[in-house]
Write an enzyme that holds these catalytic residues in place. Structure first.
Site, PDB file in Angstrom:
ATOM      1  N   HIS A   1      -1.338  34.638 -20.890  1.00 25.72           N
ATOM      2  CA  HIS A   1      -0.552  34.537 -22.136  1.00 25.72           C
ATOM      3  C   HIS A   1       0.175  33.192 -22.226  1.00 25.72           C
ATOM      4  O   HIS A   1       1.234  33.107 -22.842  1.00 25.72           O
ATOM      5  CB  HIS A   1       0.486  35.669 -22.254  1.00 25.72           C
TER       6      HIS A   1
ATOM      7  N   LYS B   1       3.372   5.872 -28.018  1.00 26.36           N
ATOM      8  CA  LYS B   1       2.359   6.927 -27.963  1.00 26.36           C
ATOM      9  C   LYS B   1       1.103   6.586 -27.161  1.00 26.36           C
ATOM     10  O   LYS B   1       0.625   5.481 -27.160  1.00 26.36           O
ATOM     11  CB  LYS B   1       1.913   7.265 -29.385  1.00 26.36           C
TER      12      LYS B   1
ATOM     13  N   GLU C   1      -8.997  16.064 -28.161  1.00 22.26           N
ATOM     14  CA  GLU C   1      -8.748  16.577 -29.517  1.00 22.26           C
ATOM     15  C   GLU C   1     -10.018  16.562 -30.351  1.00 22.26           C
ATOM     16  O   GLU C   1     -10.327  17.512 -31.077  1.00 22.26           O
ATOM     17  CB  GLU C   1      -7.659  15.752 -30.213  1.00 22.26           C
TER      18      GLU C   1
END
Ligand code: ARG
Length: 489
Positions: free
Chosen positions: A163, A290, A297
């Protein structure tokens, strides 16, 4: 587009076809990439026609020579060959017309005892066979990468999750091997569907077979198929093999996507389990700090289009009566897109995994938090003869107490433990160390480094077995990916 007189199928029609229809009907911009297999199958067909005396041997030889020249022509400059014939209806017509230009009359005999309906599906099966081998090769490469990571990280402890909540300590090597197992099943799926792919539809004609004394066993053997398709109606209309390839590819993409999701999470500041290598990360155009995980992705995103291609095909197929219907031309673009996407995704995942750096300290530290040793606390009592439920309750109370007092289970002293159960002893502390929790899971397939190393041995043997099957069958590399990667045709 050609005028009707130049159309190879012109005969019964008196009027020119509408230009819009020509454009709508054409599959040449995408089926061009079938040229290698189309020539291969035509050569074998011509050889069979000569051998059986359906056409003269001399004509058969001329056809084969002509096809060889066309092969050389296209090979020399694929793009130019295509650009010069943009108006063709499909690759089959383009090659037949070129053959007629080159050798004249004998070319007009090539299509004896053959229809484009059996021709196109023969081509597609041959082409897909190349893709099947290519995929298996790339899967083996990825499995090798994952197994090497497992070897390196067998002793590295990390939190295991259910989970997405911390659950029990595991070995990072074990985690890599879990992904390896998924890709093993994928390899097997492609092996399995290869058996059904290797049926030869050539000789089924348009739908009903043919009146000529063709030799289907000859073409089957020469083209590397295992046996002729048994029913001509089924042979020209079956696209199950495309759907199976689409499904197997979707499953690989789902596995790549699931792995990607973890890598994305692990690279966040919140997790910091891995660092991305500059060569495989990108920056932001605005935010100087960044470093973005574009590779995983995109892998996650591209799973969407491959699954979409599977769905699109299934929907095309669902209402079709026997036998060939033009709807079937819609089987190709999605398939080509899937094959191209899958091959680049598999390759980049392998290289990406090799490039990431593991943050060992952070993984170890993260394993110290989150009560991941609670199950072991219960197991400790069970081994002293207490029932699991009673033990579970006692440790549950200890966890509750620790949360309330902002402690970990390892912070509790002996008297605190005794409050929860009299059988808790001093050696409990040792027993509950995360490393011990890991070491003790020695059951078959469990996470202890010792067991992981045993699994790795088995995995290597299995990979080797797959590689050998592969070599035995021989890989028709030339039919694989060449004009798939660059083509946006
Ligand atoms: N381009 C067609 C396809 O991809 C080839 C078969 C054409 N057959 C026909 N009966 N029009 O399916």
């Amino acid at each position: 587009m050609q005028s009707n007189k130049t159309k190879l199928w012109a005969g019964r029609s008196t009027e020119e076809t509408n230009k819009l229809l020509d454009e709508f009907n054409s599959s040449f911009p995408f089926d061009f990439r079938l040229w290698r297999v189309d020539i291969k199958a035509s050569k074998v067909h011509a050889e069979m026609l000569g051998k059986t005396g359906i056409i003269e041997q001399a004509d058969s030889t001329k056809i084969i020579e002509g096809l060889n020249s066309i092969y050389a022509e296209i090979e020399k400059d694929e793009r130019a060959w295509f650009e010069a014939r943009k108006d063709e209806e499909d690759i089959h017509m383009a090659i037949e017309r070129r053959l007629t230009d080159l050798i004249g009359e004998p070319a007009r005999k090539l299509h004896t005892a053959r229809s484009r309906n059996d021709q196109v599906v023969t081509d597609l099966r041959l082409w897909l066979l190349g893709q099947n081998y290519l995929t298996c090769n790339l899967l083996i490469d990825l499995r090798i990468v994952l197994t090497k990571l497992a070897e390196r990280d067998a002793e590295q402890i990390m939190p295991g999750y259910t989970h997405l909540q911390k659950a029990q300590p595991i070995s990072l090597g074990h985690h890599w091997l879990a992904h390896q197992e998924r890709f093993t099943r994928d390899s097997e799926r492609f092996e399995e569907i290869r058996k059904r792919l290797k049926f030869n539809p050539l000789g089924s004609g348009a739908l009903a077979g043919t009146t000529y004394p063709i030799d289907r066993h000859f073409t089957t053997e020469k083209l590397g198929f295992s046996e002729p398709c048994r029913n001509s109606l089924d042979a020209v209309s079956d696209r199950d093999f495309v759907a199976e390839h689409q499904f197997a590819s979707s499953m690989v993409m789902i596995h790549l996507s699931q792995l990607s999701e973890e890598l994305i999470l692990w690279s966040t500041d919140e997790f910091k389990f891995i660092d991305l290598d500059d060569r495989f990360a990108t920056g932001s155009s605005m935010m100087p700090q960044k470093k973005n995980p574009d590779v995983p992705e995109l892998l996650r995103g591209k799973a969407g289009r491959v699954i979409g291609n599977l769905q699109a095909l299934l929907i095309v197929l669902k209402g079709l009566p026997l036998a060939y219907n033009k709807d079937l031309q819609e089987d190709k673009e999605g398939l080509f897109d899937t094959c191209k996407t899958l091959s680049i995704c598999l390759e980049i995942m392998s290289r990406f995994l090799e490039s990431i750096k593991i943050n060992s300290e952070r993984l170890t530290q993260a394993t110290g938090q989150g009560f991941m040793n609670a199950t072991d606390g219960a197991d400790y009592l069970v081994k002293k003869g207490i029932s699991f439920r009673e033990a579970y309750y006692a440790v549950g109370q200890a966890v509750k107490y620790s949360v309330e007092n902002k402690k970990s289970l390892l912070d509790l002293n002996e008297s605190e433990w005794k409050n929860f159960h009299p059988l808790f002893d001093l050696n409990l502390k040792e027993y509950l160390q995360p490393v011990n929790c890991l070491m003790q899971r020695e059951s078959y397939g469990g996470t202890s480094p010792k067991e992981v190393k045993k699994q790795i041995e088995k995995v290597w043997a299995y990979i080797e077995k797959h590689r050998q099957t592969f070599q035995k069958e021989g890989i028709p590399i030339h039919e694989s990916n060449d004009s798939c990667r660059w083509s946006r045709l």
